[in-house]
Design an enzyme around this catalytic site. Structure first.
Site, mmCIF file in Angstrom:
data_model
loop_
_atom_site.group_PDB
_atom_site.id
_atom_site.type_symbol
_atom_site.label_atom_id
_atom_site.label_comp_id
_atom_site.label_asym_id
_atom_site.label_seq_id
_atom_site.Cartn_x
_atom_site.Cartn_y
_atom_site.Cartn_z
ATOM 1 N N CYS A 45 41.159 33.889 28.301
ATOM 2 C CA CYS A 45 41.292 35.315 28.037
ATOM 3 C C CYS A 45 40.331 35.789 26.946
ATOM 4 O O CYS A 45 40.376 35.287 25.818
ATOM 5 C CB CYS A 45 42.728 35.628 27.632
ATOM 6 S SG CYS A 45 42.978 37.348 27.128
ATOM 7 N N TYR A 183 36.090 44.567 34.136
ATOM 8 C CA TYR A 183 37.369 44.601 34.851
ATOM 9 C C TYR A 183 37.450 45.821 35.764
ATOM 10 O O TYR A 183 37.965 45.739 36.890
ATOM 11 C CB TYR A 183 38.539 44.608 33.858
ATOM 12 C CG TYR A 183 38.793 43.263 33.227
ATOM 13 C CD1 TYR A 183 39.714 42.377 33.776
ATOM 14 C CD2 TYR A 183 38.098 42.868 32.087
ATOM 15 C CE1 TYR A 183 39.949 41.139 33.203
ATOM 16 C CE2 TYR A 183 38.316 41.627 31.508
ATOM 17 C CZ TYR A 183 39.243 40.765 32.072
ATOM 18 O OH TYR A 183 39.455 39.533 31.499
#
Length: 342
Positions: A45, A183
């Site tokens: 992450c 994203y």
């Protein structure tokens, strides 16, 4: 967002569900104390990575313990959750300190009625098992500025007052177009919104290439939080975002200044020694089944390129300002050598 479901509208990030601040004087209700908190992260992450880098650069490893979840989320009641498994050193699939299998348990310990998403990083109060904060930026800022004498001697000024306005401005641009832009590209619900998002990604990369051609760091003459925030995306770009998120106009390695900048930081203590490229590839390709329904994990790129000479020292600057590099990586926090991450 569920790992196996594409959104019907553009991805939006919710505000942090819990954002208690931890400071040396406890003026917000929570005091920084050795051993009181445990930082739950995932090596894949980018949002968690910036906190891990801050913790390492500030020398807080012996103050805040680290818990690492499996790179592949587990589906619990239809939603993906960060869990502890033996693959990441958790016997019996539970964190040995917190005694939990899934990070969601710390959220529910804090608020039994909580029904929102679960994200990393999570700062957890060890004694109560309650989640303190999942606000990655505020955790980083507080660790860099508010933990007082708990930071190591020689810790760098990651968020100096005289540079904060510029750091915040640059970071906001990088977040909108690049950190979150990849994203928005990868999970775009239609061609129009993909085109807009990916155009923003490469416009920002082009601007950063120009900015970093004649200066070693983003802001000032040493590493700041602005560099951590950018680098967490750059180190994942060719391994995940270029192919998996369709950000494939150019690779990072095709930007001479940006690629050299990224290698310079990778070879700086606190960056490459907190990076697990295998976890990054496994997570993105295995978890996002709506994008990659076969779950096949891409093999590349060859990680050895991160160790090639960069010559960025010729631009001047001092990585840690008037400070010093952090010491050796603590036992139990080592990432595998690069040859094992390919």
């Amino acid at each position: 967002m569920r790992a196996n479901r594409m959104p019907t509208e553009e991805i939006k990030r919710d505000a942090a569900a819990f954002a208690d601040r931890v400071t040396s004087d406890g003026r917000f209700g929570r005091t920084a104390e050795p051993g009181r908190y445990r930082l739950v992260i995932n090596r894949a992450c980018p949002w968690a990575h910036r906190v891990v880098m801050t913790r390492r650069l500030m020398g807080l490893e012996q103050v805040v313990s680290l818990a690492i979840t499996d790179p592949v989320q587990e589906i619990i009641e239809g939603d993906p959750h960060w869990v502890f498994t033996e693959r990441t050193g958790s016997p019996d699939d539970k964190d040995p300190v917190l005694g939990i299998h899934a990070l969601r348990e710390a959220y529910l310990a804090r608020d039994p009625a909580y029904d929102g998403g679960v994200s990393v990083p999570g700062l957890v109060d060890v004694a109560s098992g309650h989640l303190v904060s999942n606000d990655y930026d505020q955790i980083s800022v507080d660790m860099a500025t508010e933990w007082g004498g708990l930071a190591r001697a020689g810790a760098p000024p990651l968020y100096p007052e005289e540079l904060r306005e510029e750091i915040d401005t640059v970071s906001a641009e990088v977040y909108q177009d690049l950190n979150n832009g990849v994203y928005r590209s990868g999970f775009a619900p239609d061609q129009k919104r993909y085109d807009a998002a990916v155009q923003g990604v490469f416009a920002r990369l082009d601007a950063l290439e120009e900015r970093l051609t004649e200066r070693r760091y983003l802001v000032g003459d040493h590493i700041t939080l602005a560099d951590l925030r950018l680098w967490a995306t750059l180190v994942r770009f060719d391994a995940a975002y270029h192919g998996h998120f369709k950000c494939n106009r150019r690779k990072l390695i095709e930007y001479p200044a940006l690629w050299a900048y990224a290698r310079d930081l990778f070879q700086t203590p606190g960056f490459g020694d907190t990076t697990n490229l295998e976890h990054i590839r496994v997570h993105y390709y295995a978890v996002h089944t709506a994008i990659n329904p076969t779950g096949i994990v891409a093999v590349g790129p060859d990680p050895q390129g991160w160790l090639t000479p960069h010559r960025r020292e010729e631009l001047g600057g001092r990585p840690f300002g008037d400070g010093t590099p952090p010491g050796p990586t603590p036992e139990g926090e080592h990432v595998p050598p690069l040859e094992e991450q390919g």
